[in-house]
Design a protein around this motif. Structure first.
Motif, PDB file in Angstrom:
ATOM      1  N   ALA A 244       0.594  -0.987  -0.033  1.00 52.29           N
ATOM      2  CA  ALA A 244      -0.171  -0.033   0.216  1.00 52.29           C
ATOM      3  C   ALA A 244       0.716   1.020   0.149  1.00 52.29           C
ATOM      4  N   ASN A 245       2.208   1.648   1.181  1.00 58.08           N
ATOM      5  CA  ASN A 245       2.696   2.455   0.243  1.00 58.08           C
ATOM      6  C   ASN A 245       3.590   2.451  -0.551  1.00 58.08           C
ATOM      7  N   GLN A 246       3.804   1.641  -0.676  1.00 58.04           N
ATOM      8  CA  GLN A 246       4.247   1.613  -2.732  1.00 58.04           C
ATOM      9  C   GLN A 246       3.615   2.084  -3.555  1.00 58.04           C
ATOM     10  N   GLU A 247       2.106   1.304  -3.426  1.00 54.56           N
ATOM     11  CA  GLU A 247       1.747   2.607  -4.448  1.00 54.56           C
ATOM     12  C   GLU A 247       1.316   3.684  -4.380  1.00 54.56           C
ATOM     13  N   ILE A 248       1.016   4.250  -2.688  1.00 50.76           N
ATOM     14  CA  ILE A 248       0.920   6.094  -2.796  1.00 50.76           C
ATOM     15  C   ILE A 248       2.270   6.216  -3.036  1.00 50.76           C
ATOM     16  N   LEU A 249       3.188   5.667  -2.539  1.00 56.72           N
ATOM     17  CA  LEU A 249       4.421   6.395  -3.161  1.00 56.72           C
ATOM     18  C   LEU A 249       4.585   6.683  -4.875  1.00 56.72           C
ATOM     19  N   ASP A 250       3.588   5.699  -5.847  1.00 57.98           N
ATOM     20  CA  ASP A 250       4.271   5.683  -6.875  1.00 57.98           C
ATOM     21  C   ASP A 250       2.974   6.958  -7.683  1.00 57.98           C
ATOM     22  N   GLU A 251       2.048   7.179  -6.633  1.00 54.91           N
ATOM     23  CA  GLU A 251       0.803   7.685  -6.637  1.00 54.91           C
ATOM     24  C   GLU A 251       1.274   9.407  -6.564  1.00 54.91           C
ATOM     25  N   LEU A 252       2.122   9.723  -6.011  1.00 57.17           N
ATOM     26  CA  LEU A 252       2.815  10.808  -5.366  1.00 57.17           C
ATOM     27  C   LEU A 252       3.644  11.229  -6.312  1.00 57.17           C
ATOM     28  N   ARG A 253       4.392  10.565  -6.841  1.00 63.64           N
ATOM     29  CA  ARG A 253       5.864  10.362  -7.990  1.00 63.64           C
ATOM     30  C   ARG A 253       4.639  10.758  -9.710  1.00 63.64           C
ATOM     31  N   ALA A 254       3.618  10.326  -9.832  1.00 62.41           N
ATOM     32  CA  ALA A 254       3.116  10.561 -10.645  1.00 62.41           C
ATOM     33  C   ALA A 254       2.148  12.094 -11.017  1.00 62.41           C
ATOM     34  N   LEU A 255       2.102  12.066  -9.595  1.00 62.89           N
ATOM     35  CA  LEU A 255       1.152  13.459  -9.356  1.00 62.89           C
ATOM     36  C   LEU A 255       2.156  14.886  -9.344  1.00 62.89           C
ATOM     37  N   ARG A 256       3.689  14.189  -9.079  1.00 59.83           N
ATOM     38  CA  ARG A 256       4.736  15.176  -9.115  1.00 59.83           C
ATOM     39  C   ARG A 256       5.148  15.724 -10.404  1.00 59.83           C
ATOM     40  N   ALA A 257       5.207  14.346 -11.419  1.00 57.73           N
ATOM     41  CA  ALA A 257       5.394  14.384 -12.514  1.00 57.73           C
ATOM     42  C   ALA A 257       4.470  15.775 -13.793  1.00 57.73           C
ATOM     43  N   GLU A 258       2.931  15.266 -12.766  1.00 57.36           N
ATOM     44  CA  GLU A 258       2.229  15.602 -13.240  1.00 57.36           C
ATOM     45  C   GLU A 258       2.184  17.085 -13.484  1.00 57.36           C
ATOM     46  N   LEU A 259       2.723  17.810 -12.478  1.00 59.85           N
ATOM     47  CA  LEU A 259       2.520  19.223 -11.316  1.00 59.85           C
ATOM     48  C   LEU A 259       4.406  19.683 -12.085  1.00 59.85           C
ATOM     49  N   LEU A 262       2.812  20.422 -16.264  1.00 57.98           N
ATOM     50  CA  LEU A 262       1.520  21.466 -15.997  1.00 57.98           C
ATOM     51  C   LEU A 262       3.030  23.031 -16.171  1.00 57.98           C
ATOM     52  N   ARG A 263       3.926  23.014 -15.032  1.00 57.43           N
ATOM     53  CA  ARG A 263       4.146  24.159 -14.487  1.00 57.43           C
ATOM     54  C   ARG A 263       5.036  24.232 -16.120  1.00 57.43           C
ATOM     55  N   GLN A 264       6.078  23.294 -16.130  1.00 58.49           N
ATOM     56  CA  GLN A 264       6.372  23.850 -17.413  1.00 58.49           C
ATOM     57  C   GLN A 264       5.760  24.938 -18.916  1.00 58.49           C
ATOM     58  N   LYS A 265       4.117  23.593 -18.658  1.00 57.87           N
ATOM     59  CA  LYS A 265       3.628  24.730 -20.408  1.00 57.87           C
ATOM     60  C   LYS A 265       3.108  25.636 -19.495  1.00 57.87           C
ATOM     61  N   ALA A 266       3.196  25.749 -18.431  1.00 55.89           N
ATOM     62  CA  ALA A 266       2.804  26.868 -17.652  1.00 55.89           C
ATOM     63  C   ALA A 266       3.585  28.437 -17.878  1.00 55.89           C
TER      64      ALA A 266
END
Length: 267
Positions: A244-259, A262-266
């Motif tokens: 479960a912790n690994q899944e949460i970490l993977d989701e956090l990494r995906a969110l950081r990558a998306e942010l 988005l910052r690069q596009k902005a």
């Protein structure tokens, strides 16, 4: 999900296990009823049919386990136990194998392999066997020493109970169980008033001390099994939590990558 995985899921489902327990108990009742002459006189055919149905269910369960687990089936000692118990019932009970018909009642022992609490008790007993063997050897040594002493001390007084070593050993085993030892002691004390000292010391050592060690060893074995179960459960929970912790970490990494994207596009 494959067919084997679905079969394993059904076999491990609690409702299916409860069904097998109910069949075992029902089969035990029918086997008990077969010992009654009056019941067999009127319902022999029905009882035999019910027995065959129960046996068919057990065989089908084993075949399903073979299909679901394949080679893993033989890694579980309880599966081998079930295979032996059911296999004895499948052997034709005719001719030289007629004596095996009475062994059908061994199917009732399948409750041990199906009920988890019973499995823990039996596992604790098996784990305590080495310690119990040592205590049994100690008890045999005590009885032997007491037997030699009793033969020499009381052989002439009571040859029926202490005439030779073999008779003395049997008598002392009987005394250890508490069976009729006052009568034996009184017979000896009529000519040897202080003989009570020997019997009291022997009973205290053999019954209250050594035999209680058996209980202590069995309880210790059960506690070890319980601790092992707790460790296995904690390990499973730790693996689940780590996943479960690994899944949460993977989701956090995906969110950081998306942010970051988005910052690069902005910019």
């Amino acid at each position: 999900m494959t067919g084997r995985e679905r079969a394993a899921k059904v076999l491990e489902d609690r409702r299916f296990q409860n069904f097998i327990i109910a069949v075992i108990v029902f089969n035990a009742v029918t086997l008990g009823m077969e010992t009654s002459t009056s019941i067999m006189a009127g319902y022999a055919g029905l009882l035999h049919a019910l027995d065959h149905i129960a046996l068919g269910i057990f065989v089908a369960e084993l075949l399903a386990k073979f299909y679901a687990y394949r080679g893993r089936f033989f890694r579980d000692s309880w599966n081998i136990f079930d295979l032996l118990v059911v296999g004895i019932a499948v052997i034709p009970a005719t001719g030289p194998f007629a004596v095996l018909r009475s062994l059908r009642v061994l199917r009732v022992l399948r409750l041990i392999s199906v009920v988890p609490s019973m499995r823990k008790v039996v596992s604790g007993l098996l784990a305590a066997i080495p310690g119990m063997a040592s205590i049994a050897a100690l008890l045999a040594l005590i009885i032997f020493v007491a037997g030699v002493m009793a033969t020499k001390l009381f052989g002439a007084i009571d040859p029926g109970d202490f005439g030779d070593l073999g008779t003395s050993l049997f008598t002392l085993f009987q005394v250890m169980t508490g069976e009729a030892w006052p009568d034996i002691a009184k017979t000896i004390m009529e000519q040897a008033p202080l003989a009570w000292i020997f019997f009291v010391v022997y009973i205290l050592v053999s019954s209250f001390a050594v035999l209680n060690l058996f209980i202590a060893v069995v309880v210790s074995g059960m506690e070890d099994e319980l601790r092992q179960d707790i460790r296995e459960e904690e390990a499973k929970q730790a693996e689940t939590q780590a996943a479960a912790n690994q899944e949460i970490l993977d989701e956090l990494r995906a969110l950081r990558a998306e942010l970051a994207e988005l910052r690069q596009k902005a910019a």
